[in-house]
Structures are given as C-alpha cells and as structure tokens.
Write an enzyme that holds these catalytic residues in place. Structure first.
Site, PDB file in Angstrom:
ATOM      1  N   LYS A   1       0.864  -1.184   0.000  1.00  0.00           N
ATOM      2  CA  LYS A   1       0.000   0.000   0.000  1.00  0.00           C
ATOM      3  C   LYS A   1       0.904   1.240   0.000  1.00  0.00           C
ATOM      4  CE  LYS A   1      -4.050   1.715   2.626  1.00  0.00           C
ATOM      5  NZ  LYS A   1      -4.900   1.430   3.801  1.00  0.00           N
TER       6      LYS A   1
ATOM      7  N   SER B   1      -9.956  -1.101   6.555  1.00  0.00           N
ATOM      8  CA  SER B   1      -9.370  -0.825   5.240  1.00  0.00           C
ATOM      9  C   SER B   1      -8.705  -1.995   4.537  1.00  0.00           C
ATOM     10  CB  SER B   1      -8.371   0.324   5.348  1.00  0.00           C
ATOM     11  OG  SER B   1      -9.071   1.534   5.324  1.00  0.00           O
TER      12      SER B   1
ATOM     13  N   SER C   1      -9.691   1.631   2.483  1.00  0.00           N
ATOM     14  CA  SER C   1      -8.770   2.433   1.709  1.00  0.00           C
ATOM     15  C   SER C   1      -7.708   1.627   0.952  1.00  0.00           C
ATOM     16  CB  SER C   1      -8.068   3.445   2.628  1.00  0.00           C
ATOM     17  OG  SER C   1      -7.318   2.785   3.624  1.00  0.00           O
TER      18      SER C   1
END
Ligand code: GLN
Length: 471
Positions: free
Chosen positions: A73, A172, A148
């Site tokens: 990420k 997330s 996210s």
C-alpha cells in the site's frame, strides 16, 4: 498461482525469480484499466529478482516467499521510494528506511512489484479520494474496489500478485477484500510492527494482509510477525502452529453467529453469512446466534476517535519535515501552506478531530468500552464470531453515499482490538460477498481453521474481468 507454489518453483529452480517477476510485470501492465497502482519501478523489481537468482546459483537457501511478487500500500515505507499515501502533502517524501514488515518480507525472498492506490492517508472506503484518481473493481469496472486499501485488493483479485500488504484502522483491509472477492486479515494488534506505516489513528492502526487463499495469508503473516524494538507495542511470536490450524477440521469450534439489531446487511449478503455458518455447523462446529447491540453507536465512536487521533497525527505535517518544503516566511505560514495540500476528506476529518471536545471524546471512549466488553463477553464462550464484512456488495463508482456505512461491521473489531478475517463466500449478481470472522486476541488459529474449512468447500468467487493489455 499461489505465493507458496511460486516460491516453491523458484526454490526448486523450475522457474527463475526473473521469469516470475517479468510475468507479474506484464500482468500489472494489463491491469492498467483498474487504476490500482500508485507507483512501480520495473527495473528495481527485476534487480531484486536477479539478486535472488544469483543467491540461488551461489547455493544460498531462499526464503518461504522466494521470488513472490508483493504489492505494498502507498502508506508503507520502502527505503528511497516515494511514499505519498496518495496525498499531495507527501509528494516528495522519500523514506530513509523500509518498514519493518517490508524488511521482513524481503528477508523471506519477496519482491516488491508495485505500490497500491489508496484513499488519501487511509481515509475512505472507496479508493476514490486519491491523488492518483479512483481505482476500479476488477469484477465490474463501474464499481469501486473498496478502500482504503482498494488498489491492493483489486491487484490481488485481478491475479497480478498473490500478496498485498495494506493497513486496517477501521476496516481498510477487510472491506476492500470483501468487495474484490479475496482474503483480508486484520491481525491482533501487536503482532505486526507499525514502524514505517504512515499513521492514521495510532490506537487502532494495524498492518494487514490480502491474499487469494488462507494458506498464503498464514504464510505471509508468519514471516512478518514478532516483536520489533522499533515499535514498542509489538509482542513476541505466539506459540502457534498455523500450519496445523489450517489443516484441522472445525469440529467442536464454537461459533457465534452475530445478530445485530439496528445494523442490517442486505438480505442477500446475510444469506451468504448464514450459509457459511451452516457449512461450519455441518463440518462439526457448534453454531449459535448471539446478539450484539450498538453497532451504529460503535461506528459513530470509531468516526470520532479516528478523527481525533488523525488530527493529532497530522499536526506533524508542518511543511518542514515531510515532502516538498512549504512556501511562507514563517512556520505558521508554512504549516498553513502544507495543510492546504490536504484533500477535502482529510481537511474535514482534521476539523472534526479538533472540534471534538473532552466530553464527546469521553462518550466515544465509553462507547468503545461497551462494544469491546460485549465482544469479549461473547468470545468467552465462543472461539470466533461470524458476521458480514460489509452491509452490501461493491458499490458503483457514481454512488457518493456508498462509503458511509461501509465500516458498520468492521469497526467493532477495530475498536475492540480483536483480529478479524474477511473471506469470499458466495456471489450476488456476479459480485463477491465477504464473510467476516472475528477472533480472540491472538486467536488467529481458530480464524484460520474456520477459513480453511470454508475455503475447501469451494466458496465460489466470480472470475475477475479479463483486463485487456494496453496496445
Ligand atoms: N473506511 C474507514 C475510514 O474511512 C477505514 C479507514 C482505514 O481502516 N484506514 O476511516
């Protein structure tokens, strides 16, 4: 191919790491329509692969993830690679070192293939608020992959890489895993070091893992976990046998099927959760229904606590320490300029965080206490709890309201500091449904036993859209 199979082939020499990474890079290219990538450096990835091949040729032993491409990420530090967390405010920030989890992955032989698109600084549920633009769901390009960690989940679901490392504060990792039809684990806090993770709400932030099956999830968790002197909240490796847990039948496992008055999932999503509970029951688990009230209040508490902690964490974005230097003659002007780089959602949360007074903060903490007690109470009598990961399947990109309730079922485990795993189970209108398993602190073994048993039943997931290579 799973991460374990790839690593085995590379260790045995039937495939070179270079070959594996070249193929993954071609898939990454073909997945361009997903807009799931924040950054990638093909040469660097190939150089890492070559180093592994050279080590093998020299007779050195290779690790359990030898040659396996992984996605990070965009909020995890990788030394010398821009880490912007999809925020204009961190453009030009090149971390001096790699996150502990990233170093441990590399030590196990993993190769960083790319950085995944995400919501700015981890705030969001759609991967729509990013400086890279919105990411798309590989099962339906008109839909969001969730957030996210949406870029991560989309890339794993599209078969680009078998592993992605994300972060989960309020959901997330689990929520995008659910919408993309892959596995997502939020481990017990303390298992994985947060050193080198851009913080959102420090009391709830965890590093999380996304894969296509429970074995890869366990393997990846295993190489990353354990105490880290750079993160004082980490704990030593538990005396687990995850390999045993994955093979064990769920016989005798006590499973609480959550009944959540005031918090409903779409009926077709609930139906899949019940089907999963019934399947566990058939395999010998003892399933009963347990009531958990107060999910809407818990979501409000999560929103308040997250905003307060985010506002405090973001105070360090003063225009001097991270990213491009800010304009202005004095520190105050520079801080103002730095803050002007935040997107709307980040600004909204900082304002909210500052507006929450002591009273409201105390009420949010009290609500956190209540949901934690209720969950721990149920886990006194159950090895795990089962519920939906999200109230609906993946939302359409044009549905601005969609993110609002996305964390309804994921926030409780975050507030209670318990581990939770989302796994694909069933399909509704061609879209995957995620079932969530919540466990005791350090109770991951039970989660893996249940997940592996359900996985073996062939929980069907729709084929991802064949994304066409760019011409
Ligand atoms: N969707 C949640 C939020 O917007 C979760 C964020 C996260 O876990 N990073 O706060």
């Amino acid at each position: 191919m799973s991460a374990r199979e790839l690593a085995e082939a590379v260790r045995a020499g039937s495939r070179s790491a270079r070959q594996v990474i070249e193929e993954a890079l071609a898939r990454l290219d073909a997945a361009a329509p997903l807009n799931a990538v924040a950054h990638h450096d093909a040469e660097r990835a190939l150089a890492e692969a070559d180093a592994l091949d050279a080590a093998r040729a020299a007779g050195e032993p290779l690790g359990p993830l030898a040659g396996v491409p992984v996605i990070l990420k965009d909020n995890l530090w990788d030394a010398g690679v821009e880490c912007s967390a999809a925020s204009e405010s961190l453009v030009g920030f090149f971390p001096p070192d790699s996150a502990t989890v990233v170093r441990r992955l590399r030590a196990a032989g993993a190769v960083v293939l790319a950085r995944g698109n995400m919501d700015e600084l981890g705030m969001g549920s759609l991967t729509a608020r990013s400086r890279f633009g919105p990411a798309k769901n590989p099962h339906d390009l008109r839909r969001s992959p969730g957030g996210s960690s949406g870029g991560n989940a989309a890339l794993v679901a599209a078969g680009v890489a078998p592993i992605a490392i994300g972060s989960d504060t309020g959901g997330s990792v689990r929520q995008p895993a659910s919408w993309c039809g892959v596995y997502g684990l939020r481990p017990t806090r303390g298992l994985l070091s947060r050193w080198g993770l851009v913080p959102l709400a420090s009391s709830m932030d965890t590093v999380g893992v996304i894969t296509t099956d429970p074995e890869d999830l366990a393997c990846c968790l295993d190489v990353m976990l354990g105490a880290d002197p750079l993160d004082q909240t980490t704990t030593p490796r538990p005396p687990w046998r995850l390999d045993v847990a994955l093979r064990e039948p769920p016989r005798g496992l006590r499973v609480g099927l959550l009944i959540t008055p005031g918090a409903e999932a779409a009926p077709e999503v609930s139906a899949q959760v019940q089907r999963a509970a019934a399947a566990l029951n058939t395999m010998g688990a003892i399933v009963d229904g347990v009531r958990l009230v107060g999910l809407p209040e818990a979501l409000l508490a999560y929103t308040a606590l997250c905003a307060v902690e985010a506002a405090s964490n973001l105070a360090r974005f003063d225009g001097q320490r991270f990213g491009r230097p800010a304009a202005g003659d004095d520190a105050e002007a520079q801080a103002r300029d730095a803050r002007a780089r935040f997107g709307d959602e980040v600004r909204r949360r900082v304002l909210l965080g500052h507006a929450i007074g002591a009273d409201r903060h105390r009420r949010a903490l009290a609500a956190q206490g209540r949901i934690t007690e209720a969950i721990i109470g149920h886990l006194d009598h159950h090895d795990l709890l089962i519920c939906p990961t999200t109230p609906t399947v993946a939302a359409r990109l044009d549905n601005a309201e969609a993110g609002r309730l996305a964390d309804l079922f994921t926030a409780p485990a975050s507030l209670a500091g318990r581990p939770a795993l989302s796994m694909p189970f069933g399909v509704v209108d061609g879209l995957p449904v995620g079932v969530q398993l919540i466990g005791r602190a350090y109770g991951e073994e039970a989660l893996f036993t249940a997940a592996a048993a359900l996985h073996a039943q062939g929980a069907s997931v729709p084929e991802a859209v064949e994304v066409q290579p760019r011409l």
